[in-house]
Design a protein around this motif. Sequence first.
Motif, PDB file in Angstrom:
ATOM      1  N   ALA A 128       0.664  -1.191   0.125  1.00 36.30           N
ATOM      2  CA  ALA A 128       0.041   0.032  -0.071  1.00 36.30           C
ATOM      3  C   ALA A 128       0.854   1.259   0.037  1.00 36.30           C
ATOM      4  N   GLN A 129       1.924   1.174   0.552  1.00 36.04           N
ATOM      5  CA  GLN A 129       2.744   2.266   0.665  1.00 36.04           C
ATOM      6  C   GLN A 129       3.495   2.584  -0.672  1.00 36.04           C
ATOM      7  N   VAL A 130       3.858   1.569  -1.406  1.00 32.06           N
ATOM      8  CA  VAL A 130       4.387   1.644  -2.542  1.00 32.06           C
ATOM      9  C   VAL A 130       3.646   2.299  -3.526  1.00 32.06           C
ATOM     10  N   MET A 131       2.214   1.929  -3.605  1.00 30.69           N
ATOM     11  CA  MET A 131       1.194   2.094  -4.248  1.00 30.69           C
ATOM     12  C   MET A 131       0.760   3.534  -4.184  1.00 30.69           C
ATOM     13  N   GLY A 132       0.973   4.200  -3.124  1.00 27.36           N
ATOM     14  CA  GLY A 132       0.634   5.560  -2.594  1.00 27.36           C
ATOM     15  C   GLY A 132       1.850   6.304  -3.368  1.00 27.36           C
ATOM     16  N   ALA A 133       3.249   5.737  -3.245  1.00 28.79           N
ATOM     17  CA  ALA A 133       4.302   6.534  -3.897  1.00 28.79           C
ATOM     18  C   ALA A 133       3.923   6.643  -5.360  1.00 28.79           C
ATOM     19  N   LEU A 134       3.365   5.322  -5.867  1.00 32.10           N
ATOM     20  CA  LEU A 134       3.200   5.555  -7.557  1.00 32.10           C
ATOM     21  C   LEU A 134       2.212   6.501  -7.944  1.00 32.10           C
ATOM     22  N   ASN A 135       1.140   6.568  -6.865  1.00 33.71           N
ATOM     23  CA  ASN A 135       0.041   7.565  -7.316  1.00 33.71           C
ATOM     24  C   ASN A 135       0.622   8.982  -7.175  1.00 33.71           C
ATOM     25  N   ALA A 136       1.460   9.419  -6.046  1.00 35.67           N
ATOM     26  CA  ALA A 136       2.106  10.443  -5.984  1.00 35.67           C
ATOM     27  C   ALA A 136       3.127  10.664  -7.105  1.00 35.67           C
ATOM     28  N   GLY A 137       3.563   9.895  -7.628  1.00 34.05           N
ATOM     29  CA  GLY A 137       4.801  10.167  -8.665  1.00 34.05           C
ATOM     30  C   GLY A 137       4.140  10.269 -10.131  1.00 34.05           C
ATOM     31  N   GLY A 138       2.754  10.450 -10.137  1.00 38.25           N
ATOM     32  CA  GLY A 138       2.084  10.585 -11.184  1.00 38.25           C
ATOM     33  C   GLY A 138       1.610   9.651 -12.086  1.00 38.25           C
ATOM     34  N   PHE A 139       1.313   8.314 -11.546  1.00 38.25           N
ATOM     35  CA  PHE A 139       0.688   7.344 -12.110  1.00 38.25           C
ATOM     36  C   PHE A 139      -0.412   6.804 -11.425  1.00 38.25           C
ATOM     37  N   ALA A 140      -1.389   7.139 -12.387  1.00 40.70           N
ATOM     38  CA  ALA A 140      -2.960   6.636 -11.881  1.00 40.70           C
ATOM     39  C   ALA A 140      -3.379   5.280 -12.021  1.00 40.70           C
ATOM     40  N   SER A 141      -3.072   4.889 -12.972  1.00 42.59           N
ATOM     41  CA  SER A 141      -3.391   3.496 -13.414  1.00 42.59           C
ATOM     42  C   SER A 141      -2.152   2.515 -12.772  1.00 42.59           C
ATOM     43  N   ILE A 142      -2.666   1.723 -11.799  1.00 41.80           N
ATOM     44  CA  ILE A 142      -1.737   0.815 -11.234  1.00 41.80           C
ATOM     45  C   ILE A 142      -2.066  -0.606 -11.425  1.00 41.80           C
ATOM     46  N   GLY A 143      -1.587  -1.647 -12.193  1.00 42.22           N
ATOM     47  CA  GLY A 143      -1.854  -2.616 -12.522  1.00 42.22           C
ATOM     48  C   GLY A 143      -1.122  -3.793 -11.486  1.00 42.22           C
ATOM     49  N   LEU A 144      -1.803  -4.602 -10.842  1.00 40.18           N
ATOM     50  CA  LEU A 144      -1.029  -5.262  -9.990  1.00 40.18           C
ATOM     51  C   LEU A 144      -0.834  -6.633 -10.591  1.00 40.18           C
ATOM     52  N   VAL A 145       0.462  -7.224 -10.711  1.00 39.74           N
ATOM     53  CA  VAL A 145       0.921  -8.326 -11.410  1.00 39.74           C
ATOM     54  C   VAL A 145       0.495  -9.653 -10.640  1.00 39.74           C
TER      55      VAL A 145
END
Length: 163
Positions: A128-145
């Motif tokens: 969840a922390q890394v997903m929050g960092a991805l969102n804060a970094g400008g990536f709104a579409s996160i796909g979980l592999v």
Amino acid sequence: MGGGVTQSTGGGGSRRRGRRNRARPMAEINVTPFVDVMMVLLIIFMVAAPLLTVGVPVELPRTAAQALPAETEEPLTVTIDAQGAVTLQSTEIARDDLIPRLRAIAAERADDRVFLRADGAVPYETVAQVMGALNAGGFASIGLVTDVGGPALDGAAPGGTGN
């Protein structure tokens, strides 16, 4: 001793035609060895190409989700290994450097999609922390592999009766 191939111009053993009966070099090229070498190289590259993919070894969790369609641009991949180390594509980076690097990458990319690969042993809090960092970094579409073949959670176990 000479390795050249010669071709006779024909004719009999007449001495009057002595100059015309001289052997001249053959001007044909044998392409069979060239084709053989190219076939061997083709096979070598076909076998070696799949081995060139670089990745971080991660034990992905199994789910019943279907695979996403292929994209034209190389997807950005962030990986969290079993020890919690974060890897961007194939470079391990510190968590403090993750957001600035993601912002720099997001400014250069047209697509805001990123794939997150997390080892199944990693705590959900870390993911969840890394997903929050991805969102804060400008990536709104996160796909979980994930890997296929996991439980469908609809009462039916894969390959079983659901009991």
